[in-house]
Every structure is written in structure tokens, then in C-alpha cells.
Design an enzyme around this catalytic site. Structure first.
Site, PDB file in Angstrom:
ATOM      1  N   GLN A   1      -4.980  -5.500   6.707  1.00  0.00           N
ATOM      2  CA  GLN A   1      -5.890  -6.470   6.099  1.00  0.00           C
ATOM      3  C   GLN A   1      -5.856  -7.827   6.793  1.00  0.00           C
ATOM      4  O   GLN A   1      -6.549  -8.755   6.363  1.00  0.00           O
ATOM      5  CB  GLN A   1      -5.554  -6.641   4.610  1.00  0.00           C
ATOM      6  CG  GLN A   1      -5.661  -5.377   3.785  1.00  0.00           C
ATOM      7  CD  GLN A   1      -7.079  -4.848   3.666  1.00  0.00           C
ATOM      8  OE1 GLN A   1      -8.049  -5.579   3.864  1.00  0.00           O
ATOM      9  NE2 GLN A   1      -7.218  -3.569   3.326  1.00  0.00           N
TER      10      GLN A   1
ATOM     11  N   HIS B   1       0.864  -1.183   0.000  1.00  0.00           N
ATOM     12  CA  HIS B   1       0.000   0.000   0.000  1.00  0.00           C
ATOM     13  C   HIS B   1       0.898   1.229   0.000  1.00  0.00           C
ATOM     14  O   HIS B   1       2.012   1.209   0.531  1.00  0.00           O
ATOM     15  CB  HIS B   1      -0.869  -0.031   1.259  1.00  0.00           C
ATOM     16  CG  HIS B   1      -1.971   0.965   1.299  1.00  0.00           C
ATOM     17  ND1 HIS B   1      -1.757   2.302   1.586  1.00  0.00           N
ATOM     18  CD2 HIS B   1      -3.315   0.842   1.105  1.00  0.00           C
ATOM     19  CE1 HIS B   1      -2.904   2.944   1.586  1.00  0.00           C
ATOM     20  NE2 HIS B   1      -3.871   2.085   1.286  1.00  0.00           N
TER      21      HIS B   1
ATOM     22  N   ASP C   1       2.623  -4.342   8.083  1.00  0.00           N
ATOM     23  CA  ASP C   1       1.350  -3.682   7.822  1.00  0.00           C
ATOM     24  C   ASP C   1       0.251  -4.744   7.942  1.00  0.00           C
ATOM     25  O   ASP C   1       0.115  -5.606   7.076  1.00  0.00           O
ATOM     26  CB  ASP C   1       1.369  -3.063   6.420  1.00  0.00           C
ATOM     27  CG  ASP C   1       0.015  -2.514   5.985  1.00  0.00           C
ATOM     28  OD1 ASP C   1      -0.956  -2.579   6.773  1.00  0.00           O
ATOM     29  OD2 ASP C   1      -0.086  -2.027   4.841  1.00  0.00           O
TER      30      ASP C   1
ATOM     31  N   CYS D   1      -4.697   2.136  -3.950  1.00  0.00           N
ATOM     32  CA  CYS D   1      -3.475   2.635  -3.293  1.00  0.00           C
ATOM     33  C   CYS D   1      -2.302   1.680  -3.489  1.00  0.00           C
ATOM     34  O   CYS D   1      -1.431   1.563  -2.620  1.00  0.00           O
ATOM     35  CB  CYS D   1      -3.713   2.896  -1.809  1.00  0.00           C
ATOM     36  SG  CYS D   1      -4.835   4.270  -1.498  1.00  0.00           S
TER      37      CYS D   1
ATOM     38  N   LYS E   1     -11.101  -0.571   9.548  1.00  0.00           N
ATOM     39  CA  LYS E   1     -11.207  -1.817   8.791  1.00  0.00           C
ATOM     40  C   LYS E   1     -11.600  -2.994   9.670  1.00  0.00           C
ATOM     41  O   LYS E   1     -11.794  -4.102   9.168  1.00  0.00           O
ATOM     42  CB  LYS E   1      -9.876  -2.107   8.079  1.00  0.00           C
ATOM     43  CG  LYS E   1      -9.470  -1.059   7.038  1.00  0.00           C
ATOM     44  CD  LYS E   1      -8.170  -1.441   6.372  1.00  0.00           C
ATOM     45  CE  LYS E   1      -7.612  -0.317   5.512  1.00  0.00           C
ATOM     46  NZ  LYS E   1      -8.451  -0.003   4.348  1.00  0.00           N
TER      47      LYS E   1
END
Length: 420
Positions: free
Chosen positions: A208, A128, A205, A374, A231
């Protein structure tokens, strides 16, 4: 004789999400844009509303009852997040506005102060922008070099290339856990182990992954991990940074001002203990409390249960998309039982731009995302300007997938007839 059927996870929780019970363009809403942001259950909405109606006050330092209650709820949310990802201490959880701010905190507090010309930052082509641009800015300021891990033929992270790029010059590895475009689940524990053998620090990261599957920072052994609340069923404007306590102790404050101070004179200051030295200014109090409520909600369901149900959805989604001859799907194929990737499908239809497809599906009540998500560099690698993405969560159903597939098929046929 009527045979009782076991209700799916989605049917058990749908009533908790009032936004899903509405019509869009005369059709019942199908929300397949969960990788961009998730919907919020009533318990989270009520927690935010309750804060402003019953508790609203600034946290810490206040001596009155409302401030005490607000502080208890705010710090209680920190405890919940720490437990949720299995941090060793509540001091390892820093509240931020979002994951982007959390990455930048590490970039400007640690990387700027530790990297020098010739040092290497290792990231990947699937990142991202929030896990690319801060490191590009750091490289410009420090003279560090960025190297990027590519993809395998199956469009997963090329672990062999990762191993070959690792060296004594590697000082930081910054990689995504689950790709928001390819849907692949990267082996972050192995990635971290290999990086540590070279003396490099690791930032993951987890935007997700934290909402969709069990995440254990001690098992991963990463140095930092970032996630966004919006999220994972929480409001926007709140996220968190996990960092190993000794690392956070050694890092200087990112921002200066109120809340992060110990003592201040006209000529100098001392900063507060962890985690408050990184939380300058009045925080997003209500949003943090609501993040705690979201953690409660997800924990009560169970992240293993959520992940297992989403694997079922993934298997069904890809089975339904398989007959499409003019559909190009990106990322690895799931196994027959849906394992090996996230519950999202990113795709392009031949001779049909994704930005044309999405509005037509919206006309059918189906909300998907179109564009570059992104991940512009990844799309360049894939040789396309953008793509369409249908991303699912535990409140979605097979019936919604069926409607999505019917709408997608009719939309493609409509465009094909126009071209003939």
C-alpha cells in the site's frame, strides 16, 4: 473574463484509464476500491498486448531473435523496478506472482532455516493475512514465538510497545508500511533501525506504499520488501521481492525446476546466480514487462506528485465525511492538509452492515470494498466483524468524492427510514 483553472492530476491522466469511462447501473463509474487493485493505463495494457502480438517467446537460454527481445524486455523491467525503489543492484529484485509469494519465499528460504525454538517474530495486529499466516506456519515448524504490536488510542502502530517487545530474542520483524484498513503510515526507517540494533532482520510489506508514495529501500534499510504489481497500475499475477544482495546470496532456492538451475545431473544440481535462483519455471513474462511499463508510467508522473495530490484528496474526503454523526471512522485522522495517512477511509455506519451498504452504493455507480479486507485480527481488536472501505488513487477527483458522499448520505437515510 474567463479565469483559467489549473487542471488537477486526475484530469490530466483520466483519459489514460479507459475502464473509468463507463456507466454502472446507469451512473458513471466511481472506482473507490484501489486498495484492493488499481486500474491500468493504456500504456500498460498496450505493453502486455504488444508482448503477445510481437515478442512472445520464452526468456533466457533461447538463441533466436524473439527470445532475445523477450529477455531484454523482461530483464529491462527488473532494472526499472530496481531503480524505482532505489535498490543497490538489479540482483536484489526477484519477480514473484504477488507479494504473498514474496513473503512466503522469505519464510521458507530464510526463516525456516534460521529460526529455532524460543526465537521471536515480531509483527502487528494490523497486518494483512499475507504477513501473518506465513509466520504462523513458520512458528509451527520451528518453535519460534510470534508477538504482536498493538495500537495506540489514535489507532496507529504503538511504537512504544514495539520498542518494549524488541529483545535479543527477536530474530525477525515483519511489518506493514501502510495499513490497508487503518490508513496509517508506519515509520519503517525507525522500525528497521531499532530492529537492527537488536540484531533482527526486517521485512516490510509495501503493497500500500509503493503505489502511492516514494519508497527508498536504502533509506529504509530493510532487509526485504514486498509489493504487488496489480496495486500499482500493473497486471495481476506479478509482484516482486526486494532483498539485500548478501542475504539473497545466502538463502537457498525456494522452488526447484527450470530457470533456477546452473547445471543438472541425475544425482545433483547447482543453482543459477541471483536473481534467477529464486525464479523457477517460466515466469510471467508479459506481466513483468507490463510491470515495467507501469513503473515508467508512475515515474513519468512522479511519486512525490502522486503522493501530494492524494494528500489533497485525503483532506477533502475526511472533511466531507466529518459531518456524519453515525459514521465510525477507523485509523488516525489526517491533518488539515491531508498528511499523516493514506488516501482511504474505512468506516462503519451505525445499524447498517457494511455488506448491505456496498451493494447499494454500487447501485449508484460507486465501487467500494466491504468485509474484513484480509485483516480479520485487526477487526477483532476494533470490535467489529467487518467494515466498508473507500480507497482512492491519483486518477480520482473531488467531484467523485462529492458524489460518493451524496450517495452515502442517501443510503443511510434510506435505511434509517426503514428502521423507523
Amino acid at each position: 473574463m474567463t479565469i483559467a483553472t489549473t487542471p488537477t492530476l486526475a484530469t490530466q491522466v483520466r483519459a489514460d484509464f479507459p475502464i473509468l469511462n463507463q456507466d454502472i447501473n446507469g451512473q458513471s463509474l466511481i472506482y473507490f476500491d484501489n486498495a484492493a487493485t488499481s486500474q491500468k493505463p493504456l500504456s500498460v495494457i498496450n505493453a502486455l498486448e504488444d508482448y503477445y502480438q510481437q515478442v512472445n517467446s520464452n526468456v533466457h537460454r533461447g538463441a533466436h531473435s524473439l527470445s532475445t527481445k523477450a529477455t531484454e524486455k523482461f530483464e529491462g523491467a527488473r532494472d526499472k523496478v530496481a531503480q524505482f525503489i532505489n535498490a543497490t543492484s538489479r540482483n536484489e529484485i526477484v519477480f514473484t506472482r504477488n507479494a504473498t509469494e514474496a513473503v512466503n519465499l522469505v519464510a521458507y528460504s530464510w526463516a525456516i532455516n534460521h529460526l529455532k525454538p524460543g526465537d521471536e517474530i515480531l509483527t502487528s495486529v494490523m497486518e494483512h493475512h499475507s504477513n501473518l499466516v506465513p509466520w504462523q506456519m513458520v512458528a509451527q515448524k520451528t518453535g519460534a514465538i510470534i508477538k504482536h504490536v498493538g495500537l495506540t488510542a489514535e489507532q496507529t502502530l504503538d511504537l512504544e510497545q514495539y520498542k518494549s517487545l524488541l529483545s535479543e530474542k527477536t530474530k525477525l520483524v515483519a511489518l506493514v508500511h501502510v495499513s490497508n484498513t487503518l490508513g496509517c503510515i508506519n515509520p519503517v526507517a525507525e522500525i528497521t533501525k531499532l530492529a537492527h540494533e537488536k540484531g533482527a532482520k526486517v521485512l516490510i510489506d509495501a503493497c500500500q506504499s509503493v503505489p502511492h508514495l516514494p519508497v527508498d529501500v536504502q533509506a529504509i534499510n530493510c532487509d526485504w520488501l514486498v509489493a504487488s504489481g496489480h496495486k500499482m497500475c500493473a497486471p495481476t499475477g506479478i509482484g516482486f521481492l526486494y532483498g539485500k544482495e548478501d542475504l539473497l546470496e545466502a538463502m537457498p532456492p525456494f522452488l526447484g525446476g527450470g530457470e533456477m538451475i546452473g547445471e543438472v545431473s541425475l544425482d545433483s544440481f547447482t543453482y543459477a546466480e541471483l536473481p534467477h535462483k529464486f525464479e523457477a519455471g517460466t515466469p510471467a513474462i508479459g506481466e513483468a514487462i507490463a510491470l515495467g511499463a507501469a513503473v515508467d508510467y508512475l515515474s513519468n508522473i512522479g511519486m512525490a506528485k502522486i503522493h501530494a495530490y492524494e494528500e489533497e484528496l485525503t483532506a477533502y474526503l475526511f472533511q466531507q465525511l466529518e459531518p456524519f454523526e453515525n459514521l465510525n471512522l477507523y485509523g488516525p485522522k489526517p491533518t488539515s492538509d491531508g498528511k499523516g495517512r493514506a488516501a482511504l477511509a474505512t468506516f462503519n455506519v451505525e445499524n447498517l452492515h457494511a455488506n448491505d451498504l456496498a451493494p447499494l452504493l454500487d447501485y449508484e455507480g460507486v465501487a467500494i470494498r466491504s468485509g474484513h479486507h484480509c485483516t480479520q485480527p485487526l477487526h477483532t481488536v476494533l470490535g467489529v466483524a467487518g467494515s466498508a472501505r473507500a480507497s482512492l488513487y491519483f486518477y480520482n477527483t473531488r467531484e467523485e468524492i462529492d458524489r460518493f458522499v451524496i450517495a452515502l448520505k442517501s443510503t443511510i437515510e434510506f435505511f434509517q427510514e426503514m428502521l423507523e
